[in-house]
Structures are given as C-alpha cells and as structure tokens.
Motif scaffolding. Structure first.
Motif, short mmCIF file in Angstrom:
data_model
loop_
_atom_site.label_atom_id
_atom_site.label_comp_id
_atom_site.label_asym_id
_atom_site.label_seq_id
_atom_site.Cartn_x
_atom_site.Cartn_y
_atom_site.Cartn_z
N LEU A 1 1.06 -0.30 0.06
CA LEU A 1 0.58 -0.08 0.32
C LEU A 1 0.74 1.20 0.03
O LEU A 1 2.04 1.31 1.15
N LEU A 2 0.10 2.12 -0.93
CA LEU A 2 0.88 3.24 -0.74
C LEU A 2 0.30 4.68 -0.42
O LEU A 2 -0.57 4.54 -1.36
N LYS A 3 0.46 5.46 0.51
CA LYS A 3 0.19 6.64 0.77
C LYS A 3 0.99 7.47 0.69
O LYS A 3 1.83 7.87 1.12
N VAL A 4 -0.45 8.87 -0.10
CA VAL A 4 0.27 9.85 -0.84
C VAL A 4 -0.55 10.67 -0.53
O VAL A 4 -1.88 11.17 -0.53
N SER A 5 -0.05 10.96 1.15
CA SER A 5 -1.03 12.77 1.57
C SER A 5 0.54 14.14 1.09
O SER A 5 0.43 14.34 0.94
N THR A 6 0.38 14.41 2.82
CA THR A 6 1.47 15.73 2.95
C THR A 6 3.03 14.99 2.86
O THR A 6 3.41 15.20 1.87
N GLY A 7 2.57 13.68 2.84
CA GLY A 7 4.60 13.15 2.35
C GLY A 7 3.97 11.08 1.64
O GLY A 7 3.19 11.71 0.92
N ILE A 8 5.01 10.62 1.29
CA ILE A 8 4.43 9.30 1.16
C ILE A 8 5.22 8.37 1.35
O ILE A 8 6.23 8.21 1.73
N GLY A 9 4.52 7.33 2.22
CA GLY A 9 5.09 6.14 2.29
C GLY A 9 4.54 5.02 2.08
O GLY A 9 3.53 4.93 1.42
N ALA A 10 4.81 4.13 2.79
CA ALA A 10 4.39 2.28 1.85
C ALA A 10 4.69 1.73 3.15
O ALA A 10 5.10 1.55 3.92
N GLY A 11 3.40 0.78 2.91
CA GLY A 11 3.30 -0.46 3.94
C GLY A 11 3.04 -1.67 3.53
O GLY A 11 3.12 -1.49 2.22
N VAL A 12 4.13 -1.98 3.55
CA VAL A 12 4.10 -3.67 2.82
C VAL A 12 4.17 -5.01 4.06
O VAL A 12 3.72 -5.02 4.94
N VAL A 13 3.11 -6.00 3.65
CA VAL A 13 1.96 -7.49 4.29
C VAL A 13 2.77 -8.64 3.23
O VAL A 13 2.48 -8.41 1.99
N ILE A 14 3.63 -9.24 3.99
CA ILE A 14 4.64 -10.32 3.25
C ILE A 14 3.63 -11.35 4.43
O ILE A 14 3.26 -11.17 5.47
N GLY A 15 2.75 -12.19 3.36
CA GLY A 15 1.95 -13.44 4.04
C GLY A 15 1.26 -12.69 4.81
O GLY A 15 0.47 -11.89 4.15
N ASP A 16 0.41 -12.97 5.68
CA ASP A 16 -0.08 -11.65 6.72
C ASP A 16 -0.22 -10.97 7.60
O ASP A 16 -0.03 -10.76 8.75
N ARG A 17 1.45 -10.42 7.19
CA ARG A 17 2.32 -10.17 8.43
C ARG A 17 2.80 -8.82 7.33
O ARG A 17 3.47 -8.99 7.05
N LEU A 18 2.52 -7.79 8.78
CA LEU A 18 4.09 -6.12 8.53
C LEU A 18 5.25 -6.35 8.10
O LEU A 18 5.29 -7.24 9.24
N TYR A 19 5.39 -6.33 7.24
CA TYR A 19 7.53 -6.56 7.51
C TYR A 19 7.43 -4.68 7.59
O TYR A 19 7.30 -4.40 6.69
N ARG A 20 8.45 -4.18 8.92
CA ARG A 20 8.53 -3.22 9.10
C ARG A 20 10.12 -2.92 9.16
O ARG A 20 10.42 -1.81 9.21
N GLY A 21 10.86 -3.83 8.99
CA GLY A 21 12.51 -3.80 8.41
C GLY A 21 12.75 -4.22 9.79
O GLY A 21 12.40 -4.84 11.15
N ILE A 22 14.10 -3.99 10.04
CA ILE A 22 14.69 -3.77 11.26
C ILE A 22 14.44 -2.88 12.82
O ILE A 22 13.70 -3.24 13.61
N ASP A 23 14.00 -2.18 12.39
CA ASP A 23 13.61 -0.84 13.34
C ASP A 23 12.55 -0.17 12.55
O ASP A 23 12.81 1.25 13.79
N GLY A 24 11.54 -0.31 12.11
CA GLY A 24 10.75 0.53 11.71
C GLY A 24 10.12 1.20 10.73
O GLY A 24 9.81 1.50 10.51
N GLY A 25 11.86 1.41 10.03
CA GLY A 25 11.68 2.29 8.64
C GLY A 25 11.66 1.36 7.12
O GLY A 25 11.90 2.30 6.59
N ALA A 26 10.76 -0.06 7.67
CA ALA A 26 10.30 -0.12 6.16
C ALA A 26 9.78 0.43 5.58
O ALA A 26 8.69 1.57 5.77
N GLY A 27 9.75 0.74 4.25
CA GLY A 27 8.22 1.54 3.15
C GLY A 27 9.04 2.64 3.43
O GLY A 27 7.62 3.80 3.15
N ASP A 28 9.92 3.26 3.53
CA ASP A 28 9.76 5.24 4.11
C ASP A 28 10.54 6.08 2.61
O ASP A 28 10.94 6.02 2.58
N ILE A 29 9.45 5.12 1.76
CA ILE A 29 9.79 5.01 0.04
C ILE A 29 10.11 6.77 -0.32
O ILE A 29 10.63 7.37 -1.79
N GLY A 30 9.29 8.32 0.58
CA GLY A 30 9.60 9.48 0.19
C GLY A 30 10.36 10.15 0.17
O GLY A 30 10.69 10.86 -0.59
#
Length: 400
Positions: free
Chosen positions: A217-246
């Motif tokens: 999921l890509l959220k585009v509002s004031t900023g831009i960020g993404a959320g990733v679900v693999i299987g049935d679990r959120l993928y957050r990365g090592i310390d929550g930084g996954a998806g910060d593609i903005g």
C-alpha cells in the motif's frame, strides 16, 4: 502443531482464523485429547472471549460451533494526520461504534497533541455506549517512522519534537486522568503505536485481500510512505524504517528541498504538500494535500495535470518496488488516491517493469478510504491482545 504447543492461546488462534470451529476440529488440529481441549476452552469461556451456536444436523447430533466473540471488549483507535485527527471506538472485529474527527496540528508537538486527543476519550466512550472497563487497548497511527518495540517515533521529517518521545506512557497516563482511573488499572490497557501506511496496509489486507501473499500500500498525502504485508504479517524492517520510500532521491530533481532537510526526495516533488505548493504558485488557494484533493474532486485541470505527473514520478520508484517484492496488489491510498494519480502510476509501472513482474499485478485504490488508519490501528491492538502469546499472558493474569 503438537499437543505440547497447543495452549489456550493457540486454540484461540485456530478459532479466530476459522481453521477450527468445533471441538472435533480443535482435537484434529492439535492432537490434544477431548478433555484437554475442554479444559482450555473453559479458560477461554471464563474470560468471556467465545460464543457458541448449534450448527445444522446432517442426520446425527448437531455440531456445536465455536467462534471468537468480537463484542466482549472494545478498542480505541486514533489516526493522527498532519493537520487533523480521527478517533473511534471499535469492537474487536473492526466495526466502528463511535467516531470523532477534529483539527489537530502534529507540528504543535507531542504534549499538546496527546493532551488534545485525550480530551476526546470521555465523550467518545460515552457515544459508543460502552463502559471504560470494556476498553482493552488503544492504538495510535502516526505519520512518521516508528520503532515497533519501543513505540517511539524515530527522526520523523514532518513531526517536529516527536523524536523518541514516550508516546505510550504519556497517552496511558492521559487516559487514566481523563477517565478518573487508578493508574494501575490503566496499565492493563496497552497503548500501541505504528506508522500510518503500515496500519492502512494491515487494514486493507485483512478486509479485502487476505489471499494476497505480497501486498503493498502506498499512501500519498502530505508525505509519501508505503506499508508492506508479506504472508499475513506486516514487514517493518529492522527498526520500523521499511516503506519510507518518500525519501528515495531522484537525481534529476536534486534542487527540490524536502521536509527532511535533504534535496531531491520523492516527497519533495510528488507528495500532496509538493503539489499544493505548485498549485499555490499558479495562484490557487492550496496549502496541503486536503486542498489538492478538493480541487481534484472538482476536476480542476491544473490539479488533474499535476496529480498525473506526480503519479508518474512515484511510478518511477514503484517499478523497483514491484520488481523486488512482486506484489499481487499495489494499492494507492491517501489524499491523492484518485484517477489522475493512479493513471500516472500505472503508465510508468506497466511501461518500465518487466512483464513477468506485472503479469498478476492489480493496481487499485483504497477500499476503506479515510477509515483505513482507524481500522488498522484497532487491528494492531487486537492482534497484540489475542495472539497466542498475548492471550496466554492475559489468561494467566485473569486467573491470578
């Protein structure tokens, strides 16, 4: 699953997932004896977490169906944006029982914002018609990167003053204060925090795309960020930084200054804030992504053109995301999630990604809309409370 693993919490997980809804199903799935299954179901029944019904008979004795009872407790969810916030009381299935929306400037800092959100607690609970004792947890969605373990926002570009602030502790204290609760009682109501795009992805995946093993999921509002679900679990990365593609750099726009202080970030040229700035330069009254959405809803030609161009810019980055993760669904959400932006994304992704990466890809817009953050924040709390380990820990506390 072996019988040594099948605690009461594990049985609850089987019931909630729909994999087992009778005693016989539970015995077969776990290898437990009938009496042991009965003992562990007794624990869940005494906690008030289950409901029972009689199934249809096929000639023999009718089966007794077992299901999770989503009405036995409630969750409070907050969805904090840059200039406003939403709050709701939801049951454990994500049904909204009461809702409130109001202005809230995230730039005012955590003390003022959390106190402002806490002011909503009494009326919100009263509107839902549930007692405070019915509330089992509080979830907060924020527009910045979050370290999941600590619940703290880490170096957020658009949340000045929030870096490593103790959100959980402060919101829990404010909850106890507003409702006149003993602090010890309030400690039994956990506060969980996560990034908005993560929670929107969780909500949309659970509601409409559970069968999708790789979901973005890509959220585009004031900023831009993404959320990733693999299987049935959120993928957050090592310390929550996954998806910060903005904050991926675009080399051909190295002159564009981003809110993070760097130049050339995707958010600096393709976010709602960036488009609002371009429209303002053309003489339009726009200061935020919400203003851009208003013009898009009116079909304003400048807004439509700039949103499509922004979609193409974002599409350049999403080509890499699609190639790396091979998602089945790429969902566009947020204030720019409309036809012009979506068209721009599709043009670039299907043009530049390899056909193998897009053969089974759906590029769609949000189904839950403005409620996605609230539903996701509530789902985060429910998953925490009723995971096998979480359920077993709570059952142990209830028994003591």
């Amino acid at each position: 699953m072996t019988s040594s693993q099948a605690s009461a919490g594990e049985l609850l997980h089987l019931i909630r997932s729909g994999r087992a809804n009778t005693r016989a199903d539970l015995q077969q799935a776990t290898g437990l004896s009938r009496s042991t299954v009965g003992q562990r179901l007794d624990l869940l029944n005494r906690a008030g977490w289950l409901r029972h019904s009689t199934g249809t008979s096929t000639g023999g004795r009718p089966s007794h169906r077992i299901a999770f009872d989503p009405g036995h407790a409630s969750v409070i969810a907050f969805d904090l944006e840059t200039r406003h916030a939403r709050a709701a009381v939801l049951d454990l299935a994500g049904t909204i029982l009461a809702e409130h929306t109001g202005p809230m400037d995230v730039g005012a800092g955590p003390d003022r914002v959390l106190e402002g959100l806490a002011d909503w607690f009494p009326d919100l609970i009263a509107a839902a018609g549930v007692p405070a004792s019915h509330v089992a947890g509080i979830g907060l969605s924020v527009p910045g990167p979050v370290d999941w373990e600590s619940g703290q926002v880490i170096e957020p570009p658009i949340m000045p003053g929030w870096d490593r602030y103790p959100i959980r502790e402060r919101l829990q204290e404010a909850y106890a204060s507003r409702l006149g609760l003993d602090p010890a009682a309030a400690e039994a109501v956990p506060v969980l925090v996560d990034n908005d795009a993560n929670l929107m992805a969780l909500a949309e995946h659970q509601a409409n795309h559970r069968d999708c093993a790789s979901f973005v999921l890509l959220k585009v509002s004031t900023g831009i960020g993404a959320g990733v679900v693999i299987g049935d679990r959120l993928y957050r990365g090592i310390d929550g930084g996954a998806g910060d593609i903005g904050h991926i750099r675009l080399h051909d726009r190295s002159d564009a200054l981003c809110m993070c202080g760097s130049h050339g970030c995707l958010a600096a040229v393709a976010s709602g804030r960036a488009i609002a700035g371009e429209l303002a330069a053309l003489g339009h009254d726009t200061a935020s992504g919400r203003d851009v959405r208003r013009l898009l809803n009116e079909g304003h030609p400048d807004a439509v053109r700039l949103a499509r161009e922004a979609g193409r810019r974002v599409g350049e980055v999403l080509v890499t995301v699609v190639t790396l993760l091979n998602p089945g669904v790429l969902m566009i959400a947020g204030e720019l999630a409309g036809v012009p932006f979506l068209t721009g994304v599709r043009e670039l992704v299907y043009q530049r990604a390899m056909p193998r990466a897009t053969a089974n890809l759906q590029v769609v817009t949000s189904r839950l809309g403005d409620h996605a953050g609230l539903v996701g924040a509530a789902a985060m709390v429910v998953e925490h409370l009723y995971s096998p380990a979480g359920a077993d820990a709570r059952l142990e506390r209830l028994a003591s």
